[in-house]
Enzyme design. Structure first.
Site, PDB file in Angstrom:
ATOM      1  N   ASN A  39      -4.276  43.275   7.826  1.00  0.00           N
ATOM      2  CA  ASN A  39      -2.953  43.845   8.065  1.00  0.00           C
ATOM      3  C   ASN A  39      -2.786  45.226   7.446  1.00  0.00           C
ATOM      4  O   ASN A  39      -1.668  45.630   7.120  1.00  0.00           O
ATOM      5  CB  ASN A  39      -1.872  42.901   7.522  1.00  0.00           C
ATOM      6  CG  ASN A  39      -1.792  41.613   8.307  1.00  0.00           C
ATOM      7  OD1 ASN A  39      -1.847  41.625   9.534  1.00  0.00           O
ATOM      8  ND2 ASN A  39      -1.690  40.498   7.610  1.00  0.00           N
ATOM      9  N   GLU A  69      -4.739  32.705   6.190  1.00  0.00           N
ATOM     10  CA  GLU A  69      -4.328  33.925   5.498  1.00  0.00           C
ATOM     11  C   GLU A  69      -3.917  33.659   4.057  1.00  0.00           C
ATOM     12  O   GLU A  69      -2.855  34.078   3.603  1.00  0.00           O
ATOM     13  CB  GLU A  69      -3.184  34.627   6.254  1.00  0.00           C
ATOM     14  CG  GLU A  69      -3.042  36.093   5.894  1.00  0.00           C
ATOM     15  CD  GLU A  69      -2.117  36.855   6.825  1.00  0.00           C
ATOM     16  OE1 GLU A  69      -1.069  37.289   6.360  1.00  0.00           O
ATOM     17  OE2 GLU A  69      -2.453  37.004   8.016  1.00  0.00           O
ATOM     18  N   ARG A 126      -7.893  37.194   4.834  1.00  0.00           N
ATOM     19  CA  ARG A 126      -7.382  37.540   6.161  1.00  0.00           C
ATOM     20  C   ARG A 126      -6.221  38.529   6.094  1.00  0.00           C
ATOM     21  O   ARG A 126      -6.006  39.305   7.032  1.00  0.00           O
ATOM     22  CB  ARG A 126      -6.971  36.268   6.917  1.00  0.00           C
ATOM     23  CG  ARG A 126      -6.527  36.568   8.344  1.00  0.00           C
ATOM     24  CD  ARG A 126      -6.352  35.338   9.193  1.00  0.00           C
ATOM     25  NE  ARG A 126      -5.900  35.690  10.524  1.00  0.00           N
ATOM     26  CZ  ARG A 126      -5.714  34.828  11.504  1.00  0.00           C
ATOM     27  NH1 ARG A 126      -5.959  33.539  11.325  1.00  0.00           N
ATOM     28  NH2 ARG A 126      -5.306  35.244  12.689  1.00  0.00           N
ATOM     29  N   HIS A 150       0.197  47.409   8.367  1.00  0.00           N
ATOM     30  CA  HIS A 150       1.152  46.593   9.101  1.00  0.00           C
ATOM     31  C   HIS A 150       2.489  46.440   8.387  1.00  0.00           C
ATOM     32  O   HIS A 150       3.531  46.301   9.044  1.00  0.00           O
ATOM     33  CB  HIS A 150       0.557  45.220   9.398  1.00  0.00           C
ATOM     34  CG  HIS A 150      -0.447  45.218  10.492  1.00  0.00           C
ATOM     35  ND1 HIS A 150      -1.575  46.009  10.470  1.00  0.00           N
ATOM     36  CD2 HIS A 150      -0.513  44.515  11.664  1.00  0.00           C
ATOM     37  CE1 HIS A 150      -2.283  45.799  11.582  1.00  0.00           C
ATOM     38  NE2 HIS A 150      -1.656  44.903  12.300  1.00  0.00           N
TER      39      HIS A 150
END
Length: 455
Positions: A336, A328, A332, A339
């Site tokens: 999210n 991440e 990556r 999130h």
């Protein structure tokens, strides 16, 4: 907002193992971005193997225009949803390509009745199955049978944990270590996570830490875990001040997704998982999102063909991103979407009060609202986000108890904060595109929070 980091450019065709090229300069950087090769570069897809003959769609040729310090994700290929469904017991296989840590994701019906799938990934003769009070009566015996059938040299222990996000903590984690130590498991043992995302995260973290690392296998039994949390090696537990703040990246030996386990999933848990499915379409897979708009009722009705397609396509998206950015560092993080707002909701109302997918759904609406306020998307995307979440019976606003101060306090300790700067995943450009950035007008964030909170 200036940055002192060198400019980094990535040019990676989807499905390519080519390494990213990095160029450094002492000048102030213009941007950090990811761009993808055009469709003709995608004639093969080495990391995804299907027993079907999928037909690939188009891929966007570049990210939208970006400002400094942004990571972009754009749409990728889509399998033909009209392809015939796999036969029971014959898995589709999506490979997560991480060099010597690569592993397969098996997806299909009746896979718990295929002992060879699990047994080929068991190291040593000792297995510890980690599950919870809800899942154990349904599937623990089937898993033990799959691990031991025709394989008498393997012995299986199990530990049954309480069920719920509120138990994803150090005290519960210690129960796994207690069982492993009391059973005198050694470094050749294999941990098996049997359950949803909470079990998968805790079992994986325990496997990463026990004797400094033992093998483990994921057997996810919820939509949420099957399409997201079981894939990619994120493991961990919650802290009272923030979700998933303690953990490790630790990859499994395999992920075995038996879609039959969804037949026992409560309606609320089923809907929660679709929050993550919807996310993939919004951030990088516009055709998949459009398919969801047409097929959400079939997904809610547990149509086996629709569920299998949605799970496979989600896993393919996740595997693609993880293969390009395991730890991440940029790309990556785009997984999210919603999130940061969603984790604040989970923490603010108390773990277990809202399911993860419910909180992410409300957070996704907030991210879309903020993106629109910034002028990065048009109002049609905001409307489509709300409409599909309503179809999935997911919330489109945070609970009334969430205040602006609660959001800001929790978001201040989010994992995506760097050097005191909160970075967010926001939508930008046409459907299927997003950015990961700390370069945004702070007033837009304040306006979004005030629009969704009473105080």
């Amino acid at each position: 907002m200036a940055s002192s980091a060198p400019t980094t450019h990535f040019s990676l065709p989807l499905g390519s193992k080519q390494a990213a090229t990095t160029s450094s300069s002492t000048a102030t950087p213009k941007s950090t971005h990811l761009s993808f090769a055009p469709p003709h570069a995608l004639s093969s897809h080495p990391r995804t193997h299907f027993r079907l003959n999928p037909k690939w769609g188009s891929v966007s040729t570049a990210c939208p225009a970006v400002r400094r310090s942004m990571i972009c994700a754009s749409s990728s290929q889509v399998m033909d949803p009209s392809a015939p469904i796999i036969e029971p017991g014959v898995p589709a296989i999506v490979d997560v390509d991480l060099g010597n840590r690569s592993y397969p994701i098996y997806i299909g019906s009746g896979l718990l009745q295929k002992p060879e799938l699990l047994q080929r990934h068991v190291h040593g003769k000792r297995v510890l199955v980690v599950t919870n009070e809800t899942v154990a009566p349904l599937y623990l015996d089937k898993v033990i049978d799959a691990l031991t059938k025709g394989n008498p040299n393997v012995s299986v222990e199990s530990v049954i944990l309480p069920d719920g996000e509120q138990y994803k903590n150090m005290d519960t984690l210690m129960k796994v270590f207690d069982k492993a130590i009391e059973s005198r498991l050694d470094r050749r043992c294999t941990f098996v996570a049997l359950g949803g995302g909470v079990i998968g995260d805790m079992c994986g973290f325990a496997a990463a830490a026990f004797l400094r690392g033992v093998n483990f296998i994921q057997i996810p039994t919820t939509v949420m875990a099957q399409v997201d949390s079981s894939v990619g090696g994120k493991t961990g537990i919650n802290h009272r001040l923030g979700k998933n703040l303690i953990g490790a990246f630790y990859q499994p030996q395999c992920v075995l997704i038996d879609t039959d386990t969804l037949s026992t999933l409560p309606e609320r848990e089923l809907a929660s998982g679709f929050g993550e499915v919807i996310k993939y379409g919004l951030i990088r897979d516009a055709e998949f999102f459009e398919w969801q708009e047409k097929n959400m009722q079939a997904l809610m009705a547990r149509d086996p063909n629709a569920l299998a397609y949605a799970i496979k396509r989600s896993c393919e998206n996740k595997a693609e991103v993880v293969s390009l950015d395991e730890k991440e560092s940029g790309l990556r993080a785009t997984l999210n979407l919603g999130h940061t707002f969603g984790h604040a909701i989970e923490t603010g109302v108390g773990y277990g009060q809202w399911l993860h997918g419910e909180a992410v759904a409300a957070g996704t609406v907030m991210a879309a609202d903020m993106s629109y306020r910034l002028g990065w998307i048009d109002d049609s995307i905001v409307r489509r986000v709300r409409d599909i979440l309503i179809q999935a019976k997911l919330p489109i606003a945070p609970p009334e108890t969430m205040t602006v101060d609660i959001f800001k306090n929790v978001m201040a300790v989010d994992k995506k904060v760097a050097d005191g700067l909160l970075r967010l995943i926001l939508l930008k450009g046409p459907l299927g595109n997003c950015v990961f950035t700390g370069d945004y007008d702070r007033k837009a964030l304040d306006d979004t929070l005030n629009a969704f909170c009473k105080s």
